[in-house]
Write a protein that holds these residues in place. Structure first.
Motif, PDB file in Angstrom:
ATOM      1  N   PRO A 131     -24.644 -17.036 -67.259  1.00  0.00           N
ATOM      2  CA  PRO A 131     -23.655 -15.958 -67.348  1.00  0.00           C
ATOM      3  C   PRO A 131     -24.057 -14.918 -68.390  1.00  0.00           C
ATOM      4  N   ARG A 185     -28.843  -9.340 -63.664  1.00  0.00           N
ATOM      5  CA  ARG A 185     -28.577  -9.105 -62.252  1.00  0.00           C
ATOM      6  C   ARG A 185     -27.233  -8.401 -62.068  1.00  0.00           C
ATOM      7  N   PRO A 186     -27.053  -7.731 -60.915  1.00  0.00           N
ATOM      8  CA  PRO A 186     -25.803  -6.992 -60.680  1.00  0.00           C
ATOM      9  C   PRO A 186     -24.555  -7.858 -60.698  1.00  0.00           C
ATOM     10  N   ASP A 187     -24.700  -9.173 -60.445  1.00  0.00           N
ATOM     11  CA  ASP A 187     -23.524 -10.053 -60.465  1.00  0.00           C
ATOM     12  C   ASP A 187     -23.240 -10.607 -61.855  1.00  0.00           C
ATOM     13  N   ASP A 188     -23.836  -9.974 -62.878  1.00  0.00           N
ATOM     14  CA  ASP A 188     -23.629 -10.361 -64.276  1.00  0.00           C
ATOM     15  C   ASP A 188     -24.097 -11.789 -64.565  1.00  0.00           C
ATOM     16  N   THR A 189     -25.202 -12.167 -63.949  1.00  0.00           N
ATOM     17  CA  THR A 189     -25.905 -13.383 -64.331  1.00  0.00           C
ATOM     18  C   THR A 189     -27.283 -12.985 -64.863  1.00  0.00           C
ATOM     19  N   ASN A 193     -29.457 -17.969 -63.396  1.00  0.00           N
ATOM     20  CA  ASN A 193     -27.994 -17.928 -63.221  1.00  0.00           C
ATOM     21  C   ASN A 193     -27.213 -18.274 -64.488  1.00  0.00           C
ATOM     22  N   GLU A 247     -25.483   2.427 -64.161  1.00  0.00           N
ATOM     23  CA  GLU A 247     -25.449   2.301 -62.709  1.00  0.00           C
ATOM     24  C   GLU A 247     -25.098   3.640 -62.072  1.00  0.00           C
ATOM     25  N   TYR A 280     -24.855  -0.821 -69.033  1.00  0.00           N
ATOM     26  CA  TYR A 280     -25.412  -2.012 -69.671  1.00  0.00           C
ATOM     27  C   TYR A 280     -26.001  -1.601 -71.019  1.00  0.00           C
ATOM     28  N   HIS A 300     -22.120  -5.592 -70.471  1.00  0.00           N
ATOM     29  CA  HIS A 300     -21.914  -4.754 -69.292  1.00  0.00           C
ATOM     30  C   HIS A 300     -20.467  -4.299 -69.284  1.00  0.00           C
TER      31      HIS A 300
END
Length: 231
Positions: free
Chosen positions: A101, A35-39, A99, A189, A125, A120
């Protein structure tokens, strides 16, 4: 996770005692969503083919023993939700996790059979993975002939390079015991600054064209324009 998986496969196979050599007897399917939030979220499925389950029953293996083998695999997954799986002639279970990390996957595995690394950095990525499934200690090719091992990664960016099968932003690799595999993928990205610059340039051009059109219109119909006075 995959390092735990390989060790648990070995222990569970030894505990099971006897396995019939059946083409496509086992399916192991690991799917990761970065995911974009690095989870990272994902699912891990372990399932026997219905054909193998029927043959195993004929050889004295009951369903409880087969389920115990799958449980040993799924216990290595950091997920608490487990649901039944029935698809394409396979029956088993799917464990789901959410979720986690991305850093947990920076150096994943690292045992005698292989590793998986997700990273990332900046807008990029990368996935780098190597699995040597020739070793009998993982899944003995003689007993697990044609077993299906699937690894898929869904990236939050456009995939620019890969050596698997690409669908949208998801890369999938299919492996079987008895071979050696290198898995690689890169996703990049979009550069937000580039879009901002393009947007500003577009606005400037549009404003310039509107100003030019308005200036020519006013000039054409101004009092000092002879063609306008003669009308």
């Amino acid at each position: 996770m995959l390092g735990l998986l390989t060790r648990r496969v070995l222990l569970a196979a030894a505990a099971l005692g006897l396995l019939v050599a059946t083409s496509g007897c086992l399916r192991l399917d690991l799917g990761l969503q970065v995911r974009p939030d690095d989870t990272v979220g994902g699912e891990f499925t372990a399932a026997w083919s219905d054909e193998f389950a029927a043959q195993a029953a004929d050889q004295g293996l009951d369903q409880a023993q087969l389920d115990a083998f799958l449980d040993a695999l799924l216990d290595g997954v950091p997920g608490t939700e487990r649901t039944p799986y029935t698809e394409g002639g396979y029956t088993g279970y799917t464990a789901t996790f959410t979720n986690r990390p991305l850093a947990d996957f920076a150096d994943f595995g690292g045992d005698d059979w292989g590793y998986l690394r997700l990273d990332h950095s900046g807008r990029e990525y990368t996935l780098d993975s190597h699995w040597d499934l020739r070793a009998a200690g993982f899944l003995d090719p003689a007993a697990f002939e044609g077993a299906e091992i699937l690894v898929s990664v869904d990236f939050p960016a456009r995939v620019t390079e890969h050596n698997g099968e690409l669908e949208g932003r998801t890369v999938t690799w299919t492996m079987t015991p008895g071979d050696e595999y290198d898995l690689t993928a890169t996703a990049v990205e979009n550069d937000g600054r580039a879009f901002l610059i393009i947007g500003i340039a577009f606005v400037v051009v549009v404003c310039g064209l509107l100003w030019l059109w308005q200036w020519r219109r006013l000039r054409r119909f101004s009092v000092g324009n002879p063609s306008a006075q003669g009308r």
